[in-house]
Design an enzyme around this catalytic site. Structure first.
Site: not given
Ligand code: NDP
Ligand code: 2IT
Length: 448
Positions: A380, A93, A169, A243, A129, A114
């Site tokens: 999830s 997952k 992600d 997100n 992943k 993860q």
């Molecule tokens: P999104 O794609 O929704 O948003 C990512 C954000 O981070 C954007 O604002 C983006 O800016 C910025 N960003 C991405 N890459 C870079 C970079 N190299 N340098 C600076 N800013 C950056 O992703 P999420 O919000 O889902 O994910 C954010 C983080 O949270 C990640 O590390 C992800 O692995 C982690 N995460 C997400 C989960 C989920 O359920 N979605 C669960 C657990 C962890 P820009 O638009 O300019 O690229």
């Molecule tokens: O980093 C993470 O935990 C996620 N991007 C969410 C993974 C999931 O299966 O919901």
């Protein structure tokens, strides 16, 4: 902190040799090994069972071609990945990352983390992943759909609701999951819970969109409470505007804090009045625009180019929610100098090892990603349960379960840290507690 245990040093040497050129992966393994030193001494049975040598090697790694046709009729080729890391406690997952920086080392670091994160959630989920070096920025809806369909045309044969359940992600949100789900269903002729983060009309769970950001705040609230503090009246800086950042901003504000900054990969905004989240949601979720557009309608707010500067803004609590290694030693020192007392991670591995050293040596409360951002994957897991039972829970039911899970994750980290003489070190606690459950399962299942 340098490793002292001879056995772990030798396993790490093998990992480094086998995975040369993958610094993020080595970084993630090194951090876990440092936390496991006292466990290895206390649990020779797990060493004897070869659990650690097996744990660092993914069960399966899939790399594939993703061809698609762009709006000009030209063929584009990306590389797709799925790393099925560990299935000791449940089906693989984990999310799918779509970002030009993706290569096997990024997917492996995320897949490795993860395993422990999913173990902490209390739910039966293994670690995996995937993703691609595809860049969704600037692509039309049609291009996104054709890419997602091509990606799933290969991935579908490797996944399934009882085998491997991908999700979102970076770069993968509800739109991409929808296109991938549609293609999976068409290829398999099966309507199952093979992906999470689905739309609410076709099996998605209420509160999954909010879950990572909300969960981050619930975990942080527990950590603050255990140390006589709270969000009430605090100034918070959050990086990213995707997100996780958006829903962390929402919950932190609901809990009485003032969020004054957000960013994207181009720069950051500072709004001393507190971020106007409706505006950010419109810009990012609906119009898919850059964060700098915020200042056009908020004359009191300031936009600065470059993302690192966000950590120079004075705050009480920092919630990094963008990407790996976004806080280095210098930024961590700035946070400390400006009076920040807690850092809690929404992103995966957002702090460099040197930054973590700064937090711990200055007595900051530090909520490590594996624990603090586990609310997303936990929800999830709740989506999987609802799909299997063919029913859906209300927002309030899911949110209540999420709160219970985040409390239990904090408790596990806190108790494991105490048990191993590392009180208050929630990073060590998360790594140890996450590891022990998986390690026991691996030992019980024999050498597989
Ligand atoms: P999104 O794609 O929704 O948003 C990512 C954000 O981070 C954007 O604002 C983006 O800016 C910025 N960003 C991405 N890459 C870079 C970079 N190299 N340098 C600076 N800013 C950056 O992703 P999420 O919000 O889902 O994910 C954010 C983080 O949270 C990640 O590390 C992800 O692995 C982690 N995460 C997400 C989960 C989920 O359920 N979605 C669960 C657990 C962890 P820009 O638009 O300019 O690229
Ligand atoms: O980093 C993470 O935990 C996620 N991007 C969410 C993974 C999931 O299966 O919901």
């Amino acid at each position: 902190m340098a490793l002292k245990n001879e056995y772990l040093i030798s396993v790490l040497e093998t990992v480094k040799k086998r995975n040369a050129g993958e610094p993020e992966f080595i970084q993630a393994v090194t951090e876990v090994f440092e936390s496991l030193e006292p466990v290895v001494e206390r649990r020779p049975d797990l060493v004897e069972a070869g659990v650690i040598e097996r744990l660092v090697e993914p069960e399966r790694q899939i790399i594939f071609r993703v061809p698609w046709v762009d709006d000009n009729g030209k063929t584009q080729v990306n590389r797709g990945f799925r790393v099925q890391y560990n299935s000791a406690i449940g089906p693989y997952k984990g999310g799918l990352r779509l970002h030009p920086s993706v290569y096997i080392g990024i997917i492996k670091f995320l897949g490795f983390e993860q395993i422990f994160k999913n173990s902490l959630t209390t739910l039966p989920m293994g670690g995996g992943k995937g993703g691609s070096d595809f860049d969704p920025k600037g692509k039309s809806d049609g291009e996104i759909m054709r890419f997602c369909q091509s990606f799933m045309t290969e991935l579908f044969r490797h996944i399934g609701p009882d085998c491997d359940v991908p999700a979102g992600d970076i770069g993968t949100g509800a739109r991409e999951i929808g296109y991938m789900f549609g293609q999976y269903k068409r290829l398999k002729n099966e309507f199952t819970g093979v992906l999470t983060g689905k739309g609410l009309t076709f099996g998605g769970s209420l509160a999954r969109t909010e879950a990572t950001g909300f969960g981050l705040c619930y975990f942080t609230q527990e950590m603050l409470k255990a140390n006589g503090k709270s969000f009430e009246g605090k100034t918070v800086v959050i990086s990213g505007s995707g997100n996780v950042a958006i829903y962390a901003t929402k919950k932190a504000t609901e809990l009485g804090a003032k969020v004054v900054a957000l960013s994207d990969s181009n720069g950051y905004i500072y709004d001393k009045n507190g971020i106007d989240l409706d505006c950010v949601k419109q810009l990012k979720e609906v119009e898919r625009k850059r964060i700098k557009e915020y200042v056009a309608t908020h004359p009191d707010a300031v936009y600065t180019e470059g993302c690192k500067g966000i950590w120079s803004i004075p705050c009480d609590i920092a919630l990094p929610c963008a990407t790996q290694n976004e806080i280095d030693k210098e930024s961590a020192e700035l946070l400390v100098k400006n009076g920040c007392f807690a850092v809690s991670e929404g992103a995966n591995m957002p702090s460099t090892p040197e930054a973590i050293e700064v937090y711990l040596s200055n007595g900051l409360l530090y909520g490590p990603a594996k624990a603090a951002n586990a609310g997303g994957v936990a929800t999830s897991g709740l989506e999987m349960s609802q799909n299997s039972a063919r029913l859906s829970w209300t927002f309030e039911e899911v949110d209540a379960k999420l709160q219970g899970i985040m409390k239990s994750i904090f408790k596990s980290c806190d108790e494991a840290a105490k048990e191993y003489g590392l009180e208050g070190n929630y990073m060590a606690g998360a790594n140890i507690a996450g590891f022990l459950k998986v390690a026991e399962a691996m030992k019980a299942q024999g050498c597989v």
